[in-house]
Design a protein around this motif. Structure first.
Motif, PDB file in Angstrom:
ATOM      1  N   HIS A 701       0.654  -1.253   0.137  1.00  0.00           N
ATOM      2  CA  HIS A 701       0.331   0.080  -0.151  1.00  0.00           C
ATOM      3  C   HIS A 701       0.783   1.290  -0.186  1.00  0.00           C
ATOM      4  CE1 HIS A 701      -2.621  -3.265   1.622  1.00  0.00           C
ATOM      5  NE2 HIS A 701      -3.783  -2.357   0.859  1.00  0.00           N
ATOM      6  N   PRO A 702       0.781   2.217  -0.033  1.00  0.00           N
ATOM      7  CA  PRO A 702       1.252   3.354  -0.367  1.00  0.00           C
ATOM      8  C   PRO A 702       2.089   3.805   1.209  1.00  0.00           C
ATOM      9  CG  PRO A 702      -0.766   3.956  -1.161  1.00  0.00           C
ATOM     10  CD  PRO A 702      -1.334   2.937  -0.249  1.00  0.00           C
ATOM     11  N   ALA A 711       0.465  13.232   0.042  1.00  0.00           N
ATOM     12  CA  ALA A 711      -0.761  12.921   0.442  1.00  0.00           C
ATOM     13  C   ALA A 711      -2.155  13.325  -0.159  1.00  0.00           C
ATOM     14  CB  ALA A 711      -0.932  13.192   2.013  1.00  0.00           C
ATOM     15  N   ASP A 712      -1.877  13.945  -0.716  1.00  0.00           N
ATOM     16  CA  ASP A 712      -3.340  14.574  -2.229  1.00  0.00           C
ATOM     17  C   ASP A 712      -2.826  13.562  -3.727  1.00  0.00           C
ATOM     18  OD1 ASP A 712      -1.160  16.154  -2.433  1.00  0.00           O
ATOM     19  OD2 ASP A 712      -2.279  18.097  -2.799  1.00  0.00           O
ATOM     20  N   SER A 713      -1.899  13.172  -3.818  1.00  0.00           N
ATOM     21  CA  SER A 713      -1.499  12.451  -5.000  1.00  0.00           C
ATOM     22  C   SER A 713      -2.562  11.714  -5.048  1.00  0.00           C
ATOM     23  CB  SER A 713      -0.193  12.584  -5.319  1.00  0.00           C
ATOM     24  OG  SER A 713       0.239  12.175  -6.818  1.00  0.00           O
ATOM     25  N   PRO A 714      -3.320  11.478  -6.003  1.00  0.00           N
ATOM     26  CA  PRO A 714      -3.607   9.682  -6.591  1.00  0.00           C
ATOM     27  C   PRO A 714      -2.680   9.456  -6.795  1.00  0.00           C
ATOM     28  CG  PRO A 714      -5.486  11.524  -7.071  1.00  0.00           C
ATOM     29  CD  PRO A 714      -4.233  11.914  -6.883  1.00  0.00           C
ATOM     30  N   LEU A 715      -2.551   7.739  -7.531  1.00  0.00           N
ATOM     31  CA  LEU A 715      -1.730   6.997  -7.751  1.00  0.00           C
ATOM     32  C   LEU A 715      -2.672   5.573  -8.872  1.00  0.00           C
ATOM     33  CD1 LEU A 715       0.525   6.963  -4.385  1.00  0.00           C
ATOM     34  CD2 LEU A 715       0.848   7.994  -6.172  1.00  0.00           C
ATOM     35  N   PHE A 716      -1.644   4.876  -9.221  1.00  0.00           N
ATOM     36  CA  PHE A 716      -2.484   3.987  -9.700  1.00  0.00           C
ATOM     37  C   PHE A 716      -0.875   2.578  -9.615  1.00  0.00           C
ATOM     38  CE2 PHE A 716      -6.308   5.940 -10.443  1.00  0.00           C
ATOM     39  CZ  PHE A 716      -6.985   5.346 -10.414  1.00  0.00           C
ATOM     40  N   VAL A 749       3.521 -11.016  -5.403  1.00  0.00           N
ATOM     41  CA  VAL A 749       3.674 -12.330  -5.690  1.00  0.00           C
ATOM     42  C   VAL A 749       4.497 -12.438  -6.191  1.00  0.00           C
ATOM     43  CG1 VAL A 749       2.070 -14.376  -6.274  1.00  0.00           C
ATOM     44  CG2 VAL A 749       1.133 -12.423  -5.302  1.00  0.00           C
ATOM     45  N   SER A 750       5.402 -13.367  -6.463  1.00  0.00           N
ATOM     46  CA  SER A 750       6.254 -13.482  -8.210  1.00  0.00           C
ATOM     47  C   SER A 750       6.297 -14.697  -7.618  1.00  0.00           C
ATOM     48  CB  SER A 750       8.463 -13.379  -7.240  1.00  0.00           C
ATOM     49  OG  SER A 750       7.735 -12.876  -5.444  1.00  0.00           O
ATOM     50  N   GLY A 751       6.925 -15.910  -7.125  1.00  0.00           N
ATOM     51  CA  GLY A 751       6.991 -17.159  -6.553  1.00  0.00           C
ATOM     52  C   GLY A 751       8.198 -17.463  -6.625  1.00  0.00           C
ATOM     53  N   ASN A 752       9.245 -18.731  -6.356  1.00  0.00           N
ATOM     54  CA  ASN A 752      10.509 -18.971  -5.874  1.00  0.00           C
ATOM     55  C   ASN A 752      11.121 -19.211  -7.362  1.00  0.00           C
ATOM     56  OD1 ASN A 752       9.499 -20.423  -3.349  1.00  0.00           O
ATOM     57  ND2 ASN A 752       8.517 -22.029  -4.018  1.00  0.00           N
ATOM     58  N   ASP A 753      11.254 -19.359  -8.101  1.00  0.00           N
ATOM     59  CA  ASP A 753      11.841 -18.654  -9.461  1.00  0.00           C
ATOM     60  C   ASP A 753      12.099 -18.289 -10.480  1.00  0.00           C
ATOM     61  OD1 ASP A 753      13.446 -21.230  -8.569  1.00  0.00           O
ATOM     62  OD2 ASP A 753      11.330 -22.533  -9.108  1.00  0.00           O
ATOM     63  N   THR A 754      11.103 -16.803 -10.425  1.00  0.00           N
ATOM     64  CA  THR A 754      11.193 -15.857 -10.838  1.00  0.00           C
ATOM     65  C   THR A 754      11.571 -14.696  -9.723  1.00  0.00           C
ATOM     66  OG1 THR A 754      10.195 -14.682 -12.546  1.00  0.00           O
ATOM     67  CG2 THR A 754       8.638 -15.491 -10.332  1.00  0.00           C
ATOM     68  N   VAL A 755      11.676 -13.295 -10.471  1.00  0.00           N
ATOM     69  CA  VAL A 755      10.543 -11.748  -9.893  1.00  0.00           C
ATOM     70  C   VAL A 755       9.965 -11.198 -10.857  1.00  0.00           C
ATOM     71  CG1 VAL A 755      13.445 -11.766  -9.028  1.00  0.00           C
ATOM     72  CG2 VAL A 755      12.977 -10.735 -11.095  1.00  0.00           C
ATOM     73  N   VAL A 756       8.948 -10.204 -10.294  1.00  0.00           N
ATOM     74  CA  VAL A 756       8.411  -9.868 -11.009  1.00  0.00           C
ATOM     75  C   VAL A 756       8.587  -8.431  -9.712  1.00  0.00           C
ATOM     76  CG1 VAL A 756       5.747  -9.726 -10.242  1.00  0.00           C
ATOM     77  CG2 VAL A 756       6.813 -11.711 -10.405  1.00  0.00           C
ATOM     78  N   LEU A 757       8.262  -7.399 -11.143  1.00  0.00           N
ATOM     79  CA  LEU A 757       8.190  -5.744 -11.241  1.00  0.00           C
ATOM     80  C   LEU A 757       6.947  -5.129 -11.499  1.00  0.00           C
ATOM     81  CD1 LEU A 757      11.250  -5.077 -13.522  1.00  0.00           C
ATOM     82  CD2 LEU A 757      11.180  -5.542 -10.612  1.00  0.00           C
ATOM     83  N   TYR A 758       6.773  -4.946  -9.732  1.00  0.00           N
ATOM     84  CA  TYR A 758       5.305  -4.120 -10.214  1.00  0.00           C
ATOM     85  C   TYR A 758       5.831  -2.006 -10.192  1.00  0.00           C
ATOM     86  CZ  TYR A 758       3.499  -8.131  -7.999  1.00  0.00           C
ATOM     87  OH  TYR A 758       3.224  -9.750  -8.265  1.00  0.00           O
ATOM     88  N   HIS A 759       4.953  -1.874 -10.748  1.00  0.00           N
ATOM     89  CA  HIS A 759       5.002  -0.058 -10.303  1.00  0.00           C
ATOM     90  C   HIS A 759       4.259   0.316 -10.634  1.00  0.00           C
ATOM     91  CE1 HIS A 759       9.048  -0.361 -13.271  1.00  0.00           C
ATOM     92  NE2 HIS A 759       8.069  -1.586 -14.233  1.00  0.00           N
ATOM     93  N   VAL A 760       4.150   1.421  -9.745  1.00  0.00           N
ATOM     94  CA  VAL A 760       2.619   2.937  -8.525  1.00  0.00           C
ATOM     95  C   VAL A 760       3.774   3.995  -9.785  1.00  0.00           C
ATOM     96  CG1 VAL A 760       2.561   3.363  -7.362  1.00  0.00           C
ATOM     97  CG2 VAL A 760       3.124   1.639  -6.743  1.00  0.00           C
ATOM     98  N   ALA A 761       2.819   4.455 -10.462  1.00  0.00           N
ATOM     99  CA  ALA A 761       2.678   6.054 -10.930  1.00  0.00           C
ATOM    100  C   ALA A 761       1.789   7.061 -10.815  1.00  0.00           C
ATOM    101  CB  ALA A 761       2.511   6.135 -11.996  1.00  0.00           C
ATOM    102  N   PRO A 762       2.041   8.368 -10.132  1.00  0.00           N
ATOM    103  CA  PRO A 762       0.775   9.346  -9.910  1.00  0.00           C
ATOM    104  C   PRO A 762       0.158   9.726 -10.759  1.00  0.00           C
ATOM    105  CG  PRO A 762       3.205   9.843 -10.306  1.00  0.00           C
ATOM    106  CD  PRO A 762       3.534   8.575 -10.815  1.00  0.00           C
ATOM    107  N   VAL A 763      -1.417  10.446 -10.504  1.00  0.00           N
ATOM    108  CA  VAL A 763      -2.266  10.573 -12.076  1.00  0.00           C
ATOM    109  C   VAL A 763      -1.632  12.170 -11.270  1.00  0.00           C
ATOM    110  CG1 VAL A 763      -4.329  11.228 -12.166  1.00  0.00           C
ATOM    111  CG2 VAL A 763      -3.753   8.796 -11.347  1.00  0.00           C
TER     112      VAL A 763
END
Length: 840
Positions: A701-702, A711-716, A749-763
């Motif tokens: 979470h943020p 604080a006042d910036s929406p995120l996706f 979530v990723s798993g044992n034999d990999t990496v996963v990238l997640y991105h967060v951006a402002p509106v």
């Protein structure tokens, strides 16, 4: 269920917490005690705790600033915020001629002002310590929410000698020092939590092993780590609670911090390996207090350490890191380190079995040029010079071996059209630079080494000649095409020499000589296999820019997570060793992403004709400039909680080059996950009343990000590399709202034999900029010059080289929700290396 209570109105909660300190006897002794003996011991311990508390309560406060208070009996305590915890019963300790001193001074005088209190004391007691003068001072630095503890010895101190058995009435006055220390100030003899429903086990700790510092370890107060530098204390049940960091301040090699196992105590002081202290010797320790969790506590401490070191005793002319141009940490390179494919050290005695290293490196250049991967430097490891490979691994002569490099390194560097990163480890006892062998320098011999891979004797130049030696060595390296210098086995280069471990200031001077010589030669220095105290000491140096935070080979990446945090705190770039673009996990994406997000070097290490050009290009611009985040990726705070599940989740952030750090709304975040199964995340723990923090695992979470989003910036948020985020796909299936509401985050979530990238951006206005999604860091300062939000569009100015094409993805918003499809805009850079993209 004792019938007695402590007097003076002390609360039952406080009594219960005090009586949980069961570490009076070792476990193997407790196991042999009968229940009746245990009850008697418990009752006596309970009574003693009552006496201690009554004494503390009856003592008046004589000085108080911010979180610290000093009582009339000269004990002191530190209290974090209202929901934090307290370090109590602060006192001092000192050992004279091998024997601890009584805790009561013979006489004292007091001086204090609004920010500092000083106590001048003369010790009483037996002959060994009688008459020893000690000055104690505590200073509160309001601007940094920090405390500096100092202990000085006007006449010096003899610490070690044949201990004199001590009996008599004074025995009750003696307090044994924490194991490993010869002096102790500060010394907190017990911890308590301020909340009545918590116990000591809720106080967590984090530190770094006194071996290779990247091995971060953590636990709870009922099982302390022993030696701890620095020591981080935090609430082990709350992800973003109060934090305290205690560390050395100026002398990091013969002073330290300990948290003895089972004692619920912490202290800092001179290490008991030291024999004596000179006249007017002063110990200094920094305690930093903060809120916002473990990561923020360590980063805040690091900022303060650098500030205080600059203003309180650091060498004059302290400069910011990376004043020397450092191609290793800013451009893509090629590595031949341990566990690279061309790890020629391990090919001995058949180094040339596939051709000489000289020929293979030249063919690699032709391959990588053809694949448009502009290697900016080449790392040569422990094979290019004359060394003793059997039975040891040490340098005999730091010149290139003709069999491997027939035309020499200077010629090779010119052919590669790039400088070399040249490696050193330890020096053999019979190296050619030693006077007895015909050289120009005096060497001291270290203790014999007995390891499975290293057996023999090493030596080091004596401190008095260190500057001249390093100046000569680096000049020799520059003449061979060197553009950067790597020093390995720093742990052995320190631990094997009594001169370094027993004499305050000697190793500091020795390593500063290398730093000074590197500054003269304009050569950046890279650390490898460093100790935590060597990392802390870099705040006093100028040329050190990077340090390795992984084992050989650099994987798995998350092993270097806590190491990255410590390096980042003191202003160093972490690095993860070799990067393979081909091969099964953790090679491939895990290697590339881990190296890029570390904010350190990215050194390719594939065999000839095997480099995956597409994956390598995700790390850099067309000219080889690394597209880094704004700070090294570090573990999220949930890592250190008692409820932490298996796996690793680390996070970092990025943004445009301007404005630098001024606009929190222009901040993008990257989260890298590895080994996290779906059952180990936090969404399932949500309740109808809001987000559940207990057992939340790695639900993001943020509030889990640093620096905290505006604080006042929406995120996706969106996930890297999924088909739903390709151009033309429905925007609502790509990006998702990111809030602190129970269902407003995502499971990392990723798993044992990999990496996963997640991105967060402002509106931004009516847009969400996904960025250059073909890169590991889609919005990097080295690529994105500026972002301007207009009334009906966004202008993104990007940088690179002439003719380079930059493709950006984005989503349009309508009434706060994604609308339409994922959009793309492509811009070709002008002759000035700049292009402008308009998002409409």
């Amino acid at each position: 269920h004792l019938a007695h209570e402590c007097p003076s109105g002390l609360t039952r909660e406080y009594i219960i917490i005090k009586t949980t300190q069961g570490g009076v006897f070792p476990a193997h002794i407790r196991q042999t005690m009968s229940p009746s003996i245990k009850l008697i011991i418990f009752a006596l311990f309970f009574v003693q705790m009552c006496v201690d508390m009554v004494d503390a309560k009856s003592s008046a406060t004589i000085w108080s600033q911010g979180p610290i208070s000093v009582l009339s009996n000269y004990s002191y305590s530190v209290q974090t915020g209202s929901d934090g915890f307290v370090l109590r019963s602060g006192w001092y300790g000192v050992k004279c001629n091998g024997v601890p001193a009584p805790v009561n001074p013979m006489s004292h005088t007091l001086a204090k002002n609004n920010s500092r209190i000083t106590i001048h004391a003369v010790l009483a007691g037996r002959d060994a310590c009688k008459g020893v003068a000690i000055n104690f001072s505590i200073e509160y630095i309001l601007s940094h929410m920090s405390i500096v503890f100092e202990q000085s010895f006007p006449a010096g101190l003899i610490i070690t000698a044949a201990p004199n058995p001590f009996v008599g009435s004074e025995a009750s006055e003696v307090q044994d020092l924490p194991e490993g220390l010869a002096t102790a100030f500060p010394w907190f003899r017990n911890f308590i939590t301020q909340s009545s429903d918590k116990v000591l086990q809720d106080i967590g700790w984090l530190t770094w092993k006194n071996e290779q510092f990247f091995d971060g370890i953590w636990g709870t107060a009922d099982a302390g780590p022993g030696t701890a530098l620095p020591l981080v204390l935090f609430d082990a049940d709350v992800p973003h609670g109060e934090g305290i960091v205690l560390s050395t301040l100026h002398e990091h090699f013969t002073e330290g911090v300990v948290m003895p196992p089972g004692e619920h105590a912490a202290a800092a002081g001179v290490l008991d390996a030291v024999h004596s202290l000179p006249r007017n010797y002063t110990t200094s320790y920094l305690m930093s207090l903060s809120s916002g969790g473990v990561t923020n506590a360590v980063l805040s401490w690091g900022t303060t350490l650098r500030h205080v070191s600059n203003t309180m005793g650091a060498p004059s002319g302290w400069i910011h890191r990376e004043q020397i141009p450092d191609i290793v940490s800013t451009k893509i390179g090629y590595w031949t380190d341990n566990e690279a494919y061309y790890d020629w050290y391990h090919w001995f005695p058949n180094v040339n079995k596939d051709g000489t290293p000289q020929d293979i490196l030249l063919e690699l250049k032709r391959e990588l040029d053809a694949k448009a991967i502009p290697i900016a430097y080449w790392q040569l490891d422990a094979y290019w010079y004359k060394l003793e490979i059997k039975p040891g691994c040490c340098i005999v002569d730091w010149h290139a071996v003709p069999d491997q490099f027939p035309k020499g390194l200077a010629w090779l560097s010119k052919q590669l059209q790039a400088p070399l990163l040249l490696y050193t480890d330890t020096w053999c006892a019979d190296n050619v630079y030693r006077k007895e062998i015909g050289g120009n320098f005096t060497f001291m011999d270290g203790q014999p080494v007995h390891l499975s891979w290293f057996t023999g004797n090493t030596s080091n130049v004596v401190p008095a000649e260190a500057y001249a030696f390093w100046k000569a060595v680096l000049a020799q390296g520059v003449s061979q095409g060197m553009g950067a210098f790597e020093i390995d086995f720093l742990n052995y280069n320190f631990n094997l020499y009594d001169e370094f471990t027993t004499q305050p200031g000697v190793f500091s001077s020795w390593i500063a000589s290398l730093d000074r010589a590197a500054m003269d030669a304009r050569v950046p220095v890279q650390y490898c296999m460093a100790l935590p105290q060597q990392i802390l000491n870099t705040v006093n140096l100028h040329a050190v820019t990077t340090t390795r935070v992984s084992a050989d080979g650099g994987r798995p990446y998350f092993r270097g997570g806590p190491g990255s945090l410590l390096a980042a705190a003191v202003g160093l770039r972490p690095f993860l060793d070799n990067v393979w673009t081909n091969g099964s996990f953790p090679k491939g994406l895990a290697d590339v992403a881990g190296a890029v997000l570390s904010m350190g070097p990215v050194g390719l290490a594939d065999r000839l004709y095997a480099t995956n050009a597409t994956l390598a290009a995700r790390a850099c611009a067309r000219d080889g400039t690394l597209l880094h985040p704004d700070r090294p990726a570090t573990p999220v705070d949930a890592t250190y909680l008692s409820t932490a599940p298996p796996g690793s989740v680390m996070a970092t952030c990025s943004g445009p080059a301007t404005p630098v750090g001024k606009d929190a709304t222009l901040r993008w975040y990257i989260v890298i996950s590895s080994g996290v199964a779906p059952s180990h995340t936090g969404t399932a723990g949500c309740s109808a009343t809001g987000r559940s923090r207990e057992g939340s695992g790695y639900g993001m979470h943020p509030s889990d990000l640093l620096p905290l989003p505006a604080a006042d910036s929406p995120l996706f948020w969106w996930q890297d590399g999924i088909a739903a985020c390709a151009e033309g796909q429905p925007a609502a299936k790509c990006v998702n709202a990111f809030t602190d509401a129970c269902d407003g985050g995502f499971d990392a979530v990723s798993g044992n034999d990999t990496v996963v990238l997640y991105h967060v951006a402002p509106v931004l206005g009516d847009f969400v900029l996904l960025g250059e999604v073909s890169k590991i860091v889609p919005v990097a300062a080295a690529r994105t010059k500026s972002i301007e939000v207009r009334s009906d569009h966004i202008t993104v100015t990007v940088m690179g080289v002439e003719g380079e094409s930059v493709r950006l993805l984005y989503v349009k918003m309508n009434a706060g929700l994604p609308s339409g499809v994922v959009l793309a805009v492509e811009v070709s850079l002008s002759s000035s290396g700049v292009g402008v993209a308009n998002l409409v």
